[in-house]
Design a protein around this motif. Sequence first.
Motif, short mmCIF file in Angstrom:
data_model
loop_
_atom_site.label_atom_id
_atom_site.label_comp_id
_atom_site.label_asym_id
_atom_site.label_seq_id
_atom_site.Cartn_x
_atom_site.Cartn_y
_atom_site.Cartn_z
N GLY A 127 26.46 60.46 49.66
CA GLY A 127 26.00 59.97 48.67
C GLY A 127 25.58 58.74 49.55
O GLY A 127 23.98 58.60 48.70
N GLY A 128 25.56 58.15 50.11
CA GLY A 128 24.92 56.77 50.89
C GLY A 128 23.18 57.29 52.10
O GLY A 128 22.60 56.08 51.96
N SER A 129 23.35 58.30 52.04
CA SER A 129 21.99 59.99 52.75
C SER A 129 20.78 58.88 51.74
O SER A 129 19.99 60.03 52.19
N ASN A 130 21.11 59.81 50.75
CA ASN A 130 20.18 59.49 49.66
C ASN A 130 19.08 58.35 49.78
O ASN A 130 18.24 58.44 49.00
N MET A 131 19.65 57.72 50.21
CA MET A 131 18.68 56.15 49.84
C MET A 131 17.08 56.35 50.73
O MET A 131 17.06 56.84 51.69
N THR A 132 16.34 55.55 50.15
CA THR A 132 15.02 56.26 50.29
C THR A 132 14.26 55.30 51.62
O THR A 132 15.71 54.68 52.20
N ASN A 133 14.16 56.17 52.56
CA ASN A 133 13.37 55.98 53.93
C ASN A 133 14.36 55.72 54.95
O ASN A 133 14.47 54.96 55.79
N ILE A 134 16.09 56.89 54.41
CA ILE A 134 16.76 56.18 55.48
C ILE A 134 16.67 57.07 57.19
O ILE A 134 17.17 56.60 57.80
N GLU A 135 16.47 58.21 56.65
CA GLU A 135 16.16 58.71 58.36
C GLU A 135 15.31 57.77 59.02
O GLU A 135 15.00 57.51 60.04
N GLN A 136 13.86 57.15 58.66
CA GLN A 136 12.87 55.88 59.39
C GLN A 136 14.24 54.62 59.41
O GLN A 136 13.72 54.60 60.83
N ALA A 137 15.30 54.66 58.94
CA ALA A 137 15.61 53.41 59.36
C ALA A 137 16.35 53.91 60.24
O ALA A 137 16.76 53.14 61.08
N PHE A 138 17.28 54.69 60.61
CA PHE A 138 18.00 55.60 62.03
C PHE A 138 17.05 55.98 63.01
O PHE A 138 17.74 55.31 64.14
N MET A 139 15.90 56.18 62.45
CA MET A 139 15.63 56.25 63.70
C MET A 139 15.00 54.70 64.59
O MET A 139 14.73 54.93 65.51
N ASN A 140 15.06 53.97 63.32
CA ASN A 140 14.82 52.70 63.77
C ASN A 140 15.29 51.69 64.62
O ASN A 140 15.12 51.48 65.81
N HIS A 141 16.56 52.06 64.91
CA HIS A 141 17.95 51.18 65.05
C HIS A 141 18.61 52.20 66.77
O HIS A 141 18.50 51.46 67.27
N THR A 142 18.16 53.48 66.20
CA THR A 142 18.53 54.12 67.34
C THR A 142 17.68 55.18 67.72
O THR A 142 18.14 55.36 69.29
N HIS A 143 16.71 54.54 67.88
CA HIS A 143 15.39 55.58 68.92
C HIS A 143 16.08 57.01 69.37
O HIS A 143 14.93 57.57 69.88
N VAL A 144 16.61 57.86 68.28
CA VAL A 144 16.62 58.96 68.16
C VAL A 144 15.92 59.69 67.44
O VAL A 144 15.12 58.98 66.14
N ASP A 145 14.93 60.74 67.49
CA ASP A 145 13.13 60.72 67.30
C ASP A 145 13.82 62.21 65.71
O ASP A 145 13.47 61.90 64.81
N LYS A 146 14.93 63.10 66.17
CA LYS A 146 15.52 64.24 65.30
C LYS A 146 16.31 63.58 64.58
O LYS A 146 17.80 63.70 65.15
#
Length: 482
Positions: A322-341
């Motif tokens: 359920g928590g993965s529905n937040m807007t821009n969640i993928e961008q946030a993970f990308m910013n902090h982990t530097h994983v592109d995929k």
Amino acid sequence: MAAKEFIVAIELGSSKMTGIAGQKNLDGSITVLAMVKEDSSSFIRKGYVYNIDKTAQCLTNIIKKLENQLKTEILQVYVGVGGQSIRSVRNVIAKDLPADTRITQDMVIELMDANRNMKYQDQEILDAAVQEYKVDSQYQLDPVGIQASHLEGNFLNILQRKTFYRNLNKCFEVAGINVAEMYLAPLALADAVLTEAEKRSGCALVDIGSDTTTVSVYSKNILRHLAVIPLGSNNITKDIATLQMEESDAEKMKLKYASAFTDNNDIDSNLKYSIDPERQVESRKFIEIVEGRLEEIIENVWYQIPSEYYDKLLGGLILTGGGSNMTNIEQAFMNHTHVDKIRTAKFVTHTINATQEDIKAKDGKMNTVLGLLAKGDMNCAGSIVTDDLFGIKKETTPHPVTDQRQARQVSEIPAGVIRTEAEKQKAEEERRRQEEEAERIRQEEQEAERQRIAAEKRENSFWNKFLKKAKKFGEDMVKEEE
């Protein structure tokens, strides 16, 4: 499956307990026949059962409601096990062998049994994932048939606190519900949302729940790490509530305004979000609170991924829950982990036929319970129940549970399956019986050997030899007289 044959799965979540009944079709699809949700926030926290009686009552309510929808008795259920107390630890079991010994399946099973019999203080081994075997200096997935003088088994043991495990089993015992099988919920979820390519090339599955976030790391189709972080989307809600509002209002604001990432240039310092008709909160302050807590969750997720897999996650990060529905969640993970995929798994890979809106929403919230449903392979349906004019229940077309599994040995347990308390007791009784039988045979052999040695001693004793010589002398004298 034929009519009135179905599988029932139950997920015990920290906010909701979900029961679902489904029918597996010949084409591999699943048709959902019934679904029930009950609030569990007052007796399950972070996946841990705090109140056995309330949990048992909730389970009973779910079964009754499902039976009413299905017009059929439910004889057994599949259960998902998760929660904060689950963690993984690595373990190595080694065995030296005579030179050029050909490794057999029995030797491998012996290593598996030795690993399963490991004792951890206050912890119960729920499952053991084989990583690989070291045969002399080479690593192998299947060592059987190879000649070696040293065999090593590398295992990933999934542990849970004993009190958590016993409480869960006690709930179903109190409720009088038969458990067909317990399954590690994170593994059922992974099998339901990950592709074979992702598991093979290396990936991390991040399930963001209400109270916890579960991280499962895969590489070469093998589970390499499992951890549960005691932080979830509810923590964001509670932080928003510090802006002097009720949690119910904070939850509404989170769903309406929260974004996992907002570019600083896009923040309007003059903009305010409405709490209610009388009160407002500055958008910048709201954004800082949301992003601050989410950043903490992401950092904890990344910390849980073993460093040796940082550059091996070719399949990337897969977000769900359920928590993965937040807007821009993928961008946030990308910013902090530097994983592109990074991708968000909104739904399971199985074909699901359903009319229920919660399932049709495909928002990641139902993925785990659908994964558990897909794992089921034993009929959970009992007798069809009908009501006559006098309100008396009549039973027809009985479905006795003849396919209940017997207690299995460690080597017979599929990956992800957890033995119930009853099954463990049966297995322990069988182990004890086998040990007693082996001890009886050993004692009989020892007694036979003792008697043989005693007979040899009598045979070789001085008096026995003297009597034999005297007897022979007498026989010779008789022969001479004749």
